[in-house]
Design a protein around this motif. Structure first.
Motif, PDB file in Angstrom:
ATOM      1  N   LEU A 134       0.817  -1.212   0.000  1.00 15.62           N
ATOM      2  CA  LEU A 134       0.000   0.000   0.000  1.00 15.62           C
ATOM      3  C   LEU A 134       0.853   1.266   0.000  1.00 15.62           C
ATOM      4  O   LEU A 134       0.510   2.245  -0.653  1.00 15.62           O
ATOM      5  CB  LEU A 134      -0.933   0.001   1.218  1.00 15.62           C
ATOM      6  N   THR A 135       1.986   1.252   0.721  1.00 13.99           N
ATOM      7  CA  THR A 135       2.849   2.438   0.764  1.00 13.99           C
ATOM      8  C   THR A 135       3.347   2.803  -0.628  1.00 13.99           C
ATOM      9  O   THR A 135       3.321   3.971  -1.030  1.00 13.99           O
ATOM     10  CB  THR A 135       4.039   2.183   1.705  1.00 13.99           C
ATOM     11  N   GLU A 136       3.797   1.823  -1.373  1.00 15.11           N
ATOM     12  CA  GLU A 136       4.273   2.067  -2.734  1.00 15.11           C
ATOM     13  C   GLU A 136       3.136   2.568  -3.622  1.00 15.11           C
ATOM     14  O   GLU A 136       3.333   3.467  -4.443  1.00 15.11           O
ATOM     15  CB  GLU A 136       4.865   0.785  -3.308  1.00 15.11           C
ATOM     16  N   TRP A 137       1.931   2.017  -3.434  1.00 16.82           N
ATOM     17  CA  TRP A 137       0.793   2.445  -4.244  1.00 16.82           C
ATOM     18  C   TRP A 137       0.443   3.902  -3.970  1.00 16.82           C
ATOM     19  O   TRP A 137       0.196   4.673  -4.907  1.00 16.82           O
ATOM     20  CB  TRP A 137      -0.407   1.551  -3.938  1.00 16.82           C
ATOM     21  N   GLY A 197      -7.462  10.462   3.703  1.00 15.80           N
ATOM     22  CA  GLY A 197      -8.298   9.634   4.567  1.00 15.80           C
ATOM     23  C   GLY A 197      -7.618   8.331   4.937  1.00 15.80           C
ATOM     24  O   GLY A 197      -7.741   7.853   6.073  1.00 15.80           O
ATOM     25  N   LEU A 198      -6.883   7.740   3.977  1.00 19.11           N
ATOM     26  CA  LEU A 198      -6.133   6.521   4.290  1.00 19.11           C
ATOM     27  C   LEU A 198      -5.051   6.790   5.329  1.00 19.11           C
ATOM     28  O   LEU A 198      -4.852   6.002   6.258  1.00 19.11           O
ATOM     29  CB  LEU A 198      -5.494   5.959   3.013  1.00 19.11           C
ATOM     30  N   LEU A 199      -4.358   7.911   5.182  1.00 14.63           N
ATOM     31  CA  LEU A 199      -3.251   8.217   6.087  1.00 14.63           C
ATOM     32  C   LEU A 199      -3.731   8.508   7.508  1.00 14.63           C
ATOM     33  O   LEU A 199      -2.993   8.250   8.466  1.00 14.63           O
ATOM     34  CB  LEU A 199      -2.464   9.415   5.546  1.00 14.63           C
ATOM     35  N   LYS A 200      -4.946   9.022   7.661  1.00 13.55           N
ATOM     36  CA  LYS A 200      -5.451   9.336   8.999  1.00 13.55           C
ATOM     37  C   LYS A 200      -5.646   8.075   9.837  1.00 13.55           C
ATOM     38  O   LYS A 200      -5.556   8.123  11.057  1.00 13.55           O
ATOM     39  CB  LYS A 200      -6.783  10.097   8.875  1.00 13.55           C
ATOM     40  N   ASP A 201      -5.953   6.968   9.191  1.00 12.94           N
ATOM     41  CA  ASP A 201      -6.165   5.714   9.928  1.00 12.94           C
ATOM     42  C   ASP A 201      -5.306   4.623   9.297  1.00 12.94           C
ATOM     43  O   ASP A 201      -5.787   3.521   9.007  1.00 12.94           O
ATOM     44  CB  ASP A 201      -7.650   5.346   9.879  1.00 12.94           C
ATOM     45  N   TRP A 202      -4.034   4.930   9.110  1.00  9.00           N
ATOM     46  CA  TRP A 202      -3.141   4.089   8.323  1.00  9.00           C
ATOM     47  C   TRP A 202      -3.017   2.670   8.874  1.00  9.00           C
ATOM     48  O   TRP A 202      -3.119   1.695   8.130  1.00  9.00           O
ATOM     49  CB  TRP A 202      -1.764   4.743   8.234  1.00  9.00           C
ATOM     50  N   PHE A 214      -7.932  12.646  -5.928  1.00  8.54           N
ATOM     51  CA  PHE A 214      -7.343  11.549  -5.167  1.00  8.54           C
ATOM     52  C   PHE A 214      -6.753  12.004  -3.837  1.00  8.54           C
ATOM     53  O   PHE A 214      -6.583  11.187  -2.929  1.00  8.54           O
ATOM     54  CB  PHE A 214      -6.252  10.860  -5.991  1.00  8.54           C
ATOM     55  N   ASP A 215      -6.429  13.279  -3.712  1.00  9.85           N
ATOM     56  CA  ASP A 215      -5.756  13.747  -2.499  1.00  9.85           C
ATOM     57  C   ASP A 215      -6.597  13.501  -1.250  1.00  9.85           C
ATOM     58  O   ASP A 215      -6.082  13.045  -0.223  1.00  9.85           O
ATOM     59  CB  ASP A 215      -5.421  15.232  -2.623  1.00  9.85           C
ATOM     60  N   SER A 216      -7.893  13.824  -1.326  1.00  8.97           N
ATOM     61  CA  SER A 216      -8.743  13.638  -0.147  1.00  8.97           C
ATOM     62  C   SER A 216      -8.847  12.162   0.227  1.00  8.97           C
ATOM     63  O   SER A 216      -8.876  11.805   1.415  1.00  8.97           O
ATOM     64  CB  SER A 216     -10.133  14.217  -0.415  1.00  8.97           C
TER      65      SER A 216
END
Length: 218
Positions: A145-148, A166-171, A160-162
């Motif tokens: 997922l990090t590479e993606w 959202g993914l990073l907030k609950d990584w 895509f930024d939002s």
């Protein structure tokens, strides 16, 4: 709801009319089924670009196995189905095509999607990233997922930024969900069943009966 009641229309229809800024927004492209000409669409498209008469196109595709009538071919051409730039799907339908496995789409839909994606670099990139994420999701490859995310950031695709934020907030939870075999599906299923029973009984019974139905349904 008052407008829908007075007009005798469905509420969603009234909302669609209210959201439309111009009449063209209300037009929906037709949904065509599978046709005998679909197998020869590329050939028909090339001949139309060369301004070849329809009679010659008909004779040529019959040599390639077309068994339909001339009227079917003429109707196919008049509907614009030989030109992927004329028949543009709605955004919702295009999203459903991109979100589906290519092998699950009919041949004519898959070819249409390919034509649309190759005509726009951003759309082609978007489809590639969606399918990569689907692979991470279905194959539980949370370690990728990090590479993606890094790749999508470099693509600078609009909108895509939002999603990435959202993914990073609950990584940690996201990575765990894409890696571990556990799921909250059973819990969500019970919640859905309780809501269904509640809506069935709304205005018809009290809490005591609802409680009994919930306990008996388990």
């Amino acid at each position: 709801m008052e407008c829908a009641r007075r007009l005798g229309w469905a509420l969603n229809t009234v909302k669609r009319y209210a959201r439309a800024e111009k009449a063209e927004d209300l037009l929906r492209p037709p949904r065509y089924g599978i046709c005998l000409v679909d197998a020869h669409r590329d050939l028909v498209q090339r001949r139309l670009a060369d301004k070849t008469p329809v009679t010659r196109i008909l004779a040529e595709i019959r040599e390639h196995g077309y068994s339909g009538s001339a009227n079917l071919l003429v109707r196919y051409i008049n509907q614009g189905r030989a030109d992927p730039q004329r028949v543009v799907p709605t955004p919702r339908r295009l999203v459903s095509w991109i979100m589906s496995r290519p092998t699950d789409l009919p041949d004519h839909t898959r070819r249409h999607l390919h034509d649309l994606l190759t005509s726009c670099r951003e759309m082609s990139t978007l489809a590639a990233r969606v399918r990569e994420f689907a692979t991470i999701l279905t194959q539980r490859r949370g370690q990728d997922l990090t590479e993606w995310v890094t790749t999508v950031r470099l693509d600078t695709l609009p909108g895509f930024d939002s999603y990435l934020n959202g993914l990073l907030k609950d990584w940690d939870a996201v990575v765990a969900g894409l890696t571990l075999p556990f799921s909250n599906g059973p819990t969500e299923g019970v919640n859905t069943k309780i809501k269904y029973l509640k809506r069935q009984m709304y205005g018809r019974a009290g809490f005591s009966l609802l409680r009994k139905r919930i306990l008996l349904s388990q």
